[in-house]
Motif scaffolding. Structure first.
Motif, PDB file in Angstrom:
ATOM      1  N   VAL A   4      92.891 -51.979  10.329  1.00  0.00           N
ATOM      2  CA  VAL A   4      91.540 -52.522  10.286  1.00  0.00           C
ATOM      3  C   VAL A   4      90.691 -51.702  11.251  1.00  0.00           C
ATOM      4  N   GLN A   6      87.019 -51.835  10.777  1.00  0.00           N
ATOM      5  CA  GLN A   6      85.682 -52.407  10.739  1.00  0.00           C
ATOM      6  C   GLN A   6      85.790 -53.916  10.694  1.00  0.00           C
ATOM      7  N   MET A   7      84.809 -54.587  11.271  1.00  0.00           N
ATOM      8  CA  MET A   7      84.775 -56.045  11.213  1.00  0.00           C
ATOM      9  C   MET A   7      83.341 -56.524  11.365  1.00  0.00           C
ATOM     10  N   LYS A   8      83.098 -57.802  11.045  1.00  0.00           N
ATOM     11  CA  LYS A   8      81.775 -58.377  11.213  1.00  0.00           C
ATOM     12  C   LYS A   8      81.457 -58.479  12.696  1.00  0.00           C
ATOM     13  N   ILE A  17      78.312 -55.245   9.766  1.00  0.00           N
ATOM     14  CA  ILE A  17      79.715 -54.844   9.851  1.00  0.00           C
ATOM     15  C   ILE A  17      79.754 -53.688  10.847  1.00  0.00           C
ATOM     16  N   LEU A  20      85.052 -50.572  14.748  1.00  0.00           N
ATOM     17  CA  LEU A  20      85.692 -50.923  16.021  1.00  0.00           C
ATOM     18  C   LEU A  20      85.551 -49.790  17.029  1.00  0.00           C
TER      19      LEU A  20
END
Length: 53
Positions: A4, A6-8, A17, A20
């Motif tokens: 992972v 990318q994240m909100k 978005i 990281l």
């Protein structure tokens, strides 16, 4: 297995978005801007088009 990367944004009202790698990290959470990271106490919004936080 995938990683992972990318994240909100952790700001509840933010729609962004965030990568990281580029995120502003504060208290273990990832934010898209200084405004979101400081809880919008002095900076309104995040400055990204189409986001209403």
């Amino acid at each position: 297995m995938s990683t992972v990367n990318q994240m909100k944004c952790a700001c509840p009202k933010c729609l962004c978005i965030v990568s990281l790698e580029d995120a502003i990290k504060k208290e273990g959470k990832h934010y898209c801007s200084e405004g979101c990271a400081e809880g919008h106490q002095t900076i309104k919004g995040c400055g990204h088009n189409g986001c209403g936080c």
